[in-house]
Motif scaffolding. Structure first.
Motif, PDB file in Angstrom:
ATOM      1  N   TRP A 192       0.798  -1.239   0.000  1.00  0.00           N
ATOM      2  CA  TRP A 192       0.000   0.000   0.000  1.00  0.00           C
ATOM      3  C   TRP A 192       0.822   1.275   0.000  1.00  0.00           C
ATOM      4  N   GLY A 193       2.125   1.198  -0.075  1.00  0.00           N
ATOM      5  CA  GLY A 193       2.955   2.402   0.017  1.00  0.00           C
ATOM      6  C   GLY A 193       3.346   2.668   1.467  1.00  0.00           C
ATOM      7  N   GLU A 194       3.905   3.813   1.703  1.00  0.00           N
ATOM      8  CA  GLU A 194       4.401   4.170   3.042  1.00  0.00           C
ATOM      9  C   GLU A 194       3.249   4.226   4.050  1.00  0.00           C
ATOM     10  N   PRO A 195       3.387   3.558   5.202  1.00  0.00           N
ATOM     11  CA  PRO A 195       2.315   3.599   6.206  1.00  0.00           C
ATOM     12  C   PRO A 195       2.226   4.984   6.852  1.00  0.00           C
ATOM     13  N   PRO A 196       1.026   5.390   7.251  1.00  0.00           N
ATOM     14  CA  PRO A 196       0.887   6.699   7.896  1.00  0.00           C
ATOM     15  C   PRO A 196       1.604   6.725   9.252  1.00  0.00           C
ATOM     16  N   GLU A 197       2.554   7.629   9.384  1.00  0.00           N
ATOM     17  CA  GLU A 197       3.352   7.710  10.605  1.00  0.00           C
ATOM     18  C   GLU A 197       2.521   8.103  11.821  1.00  0.00           C
ATOM     19  N   ARG A 198       1.374   8.693  11.605  1.00  0.00           N
ATOM     20  CA  ARG A 198       0.509   9.051  12.731  1.00  0.00           C
ATOM     21  C   ARG A 198       0.147   7.814  13.539  1.00  0.00           C
ATOM     22  N   TYR A 199      -0.052   6.690  12.858  1.00  0.00           N
ATOM     23  CA  TYR A 199      -0.476   5.461  13.514  1.00  0.00           C
ATOM     24  C   TYR A 199       0.634   4.418  13.611  1.00  0.00           C
ATOM     25  N   TRP A 200       1.497   4.373  12.619  1.00  0.00           N
ATOM     26  CA  TRP A 200       2.582   3.394  12.603  1.00  0.00           C
ATOM     27  C   TRP A 200       3.810   4.035  13.248  1.00  0.00           C
ATOM     28  N   ILE A 201       3.760   4.121  14.564  1.00  0.00           N
ATOM     29  CA  ILE A 201       4.792   4.774  15.363  1.00  0.00           C
ATOM     30  C   ILE A 201       5.828   3.719  15.761  1.00  0.00           C
ATOM     31  N   SER A 202       7.086   4.019  15.504  1.00  0.00           N
ATOM     32  CA  SER A 202       8.155   3.074  15.829  1.00  0.00           C
ATOM     33  C   SER A 202       8.230   2.805  17.326  1.00  0.00           C
ATOM     34  N   HIS A 203       8.743   1.642  17.653  1.00  0.00           N
ATOM     35  CA  HIS A 203       8.815   1.175  19.036  1.00  0.00           C
ATOM     36  C   HIS A 203       9.494   2.181  19.975  1.00  0.00           C
ATOM     37  N   GLU A 204      10.645   2.693  19.583  1.00  0.00           N
ATOM     38  CA  GLU A 204      11.377   3.616  20.458  1.00  0.00           C
ATOM     39  C   GLU A 204      10.565   4.879  20.727  1.00  0.00           C
ATOM     40  N   GLU A 205       9.917   5.404  19.700  1.00  0.00           N
ATOM     41  CA  GLU A 205       9.097   6.602  19.888  1.00  0.00           C
ATOM     42  C   GLU A 205       7.878   6.292  20.739  1.00  0.00           C
ATOM     43  N   THR A 206       7.299   5.135  20.557  1.00  0.00           N
ATOM     44  CA  THR A 206       6.164   4.724  21.388  1.00  0.00           C
ATOM     45  C   THR A 206       6.579   4.677  22.856  1.00  0.00           C
ATOM     46  N   GLU A 207       7.727   4.088  23.133  1.00  0.00           N
ATOM     47  CA  GLU A 207       8.195   4.002  24.521  1.00  0.00           C
ATOM     48  C   GLU A 207       8.466   5.389  25.101  1.00  0.00           C
ATOM     49  N   ARG A 208       8.999   6.290  24.302  1.00  0.00           N
ATOM     50  CA  ARG A 208       9.230   7.660  24.764  1.00  0.00           C
ATOM     51  C   ARG A 208       7.900   8.327  25.118  1.00  0.00           C
TER      52      ARG A 208
END
Length: 191
Positions: A147-163
């Protein structure tokens, strides 16, 4: 052998995932499933899942998250179909997307009938799930191929989620909610 070596190439999974998603959305009960999932919102009170989204708003974000949750589930279904391995199918998923998948799985009769007609299995088991999604990982590659690049609003990387979770925990603690909402000392008999 690791689960990564058991997984088929991301492009192969992507092609099958897009077919599964199209079939699910074409199912005669899909609209009922979508409506039921979005109405589940009164139970979506998780302190560390959806709130990691900046300026989270349930009613505005829910439809887009439904799409992302479906995409995650069909990627997992495609991996399972190709490997027969539940552990390999538990690909890394971003925390908010995983939370939405829980709302979908909470519609078991509709989801079971739809997936039976489509001929796929939904794979999701809390003690096996991986919410350590990262840009550039297997899930990211398969998503991009589908589908192309996932929306970063929802597909938040693990490190950023933990922060973000650490920030939320501090804010929650300031109002007496400890362990990110898993404990408090409010005595409702006295209020």
């Amino acid at each position: 052998m690791t689960t990564d070596t058991l997984r088929p190439p991301a492009g192969t999974v992507a092609r099958r995932a897009t077919e599964i998603l199209t079939a699910i959305k074409a199912d005669p009960e899909y609209r009922a499933f979508e409506t039921a999932t979005l109405e589940y919102s009164s139970d979506w009170e998780c302190f560390t899942g959806f709130p990691v989204i900046s300026q989270w708003h349930l009613e505005k974000d829910a439809p887009a998250l439904l799409e992302e949750g479906l995409r995650a589930l069909v990627l997992k279904a495609a991996v399972y179909e190709m490997t027969g391995d539940e552990h390999a199918a538990e690909i890394p998923v971003a925390v908010p997307v995983d939370e939405m998948s829980h709302a979908m799985i909470a519609q078991p009769q509709l989801l079971a009938r739809i997936t039976a007609r489509v001929g796929v299995s939904v794979i999701h088991q809390t003690d096996q799930e991986h919410t350590d999604y990262r840009h550039g990982d297997y899930t990211h590659a398969a998503y991009i191929a589908a589908w192309g690049e996932p929306p970063e609003r929802y597909w938040i990387s693990h490190e950023e989620t933990e922060r973000r979770r650490a920030h939320l925990a501090t804010r929650y603690a300031s109002i007496g909610l400890r362990r990110s909402g898993r404990e408090h000392s409010i005595d409702f008999a006295t209020v």
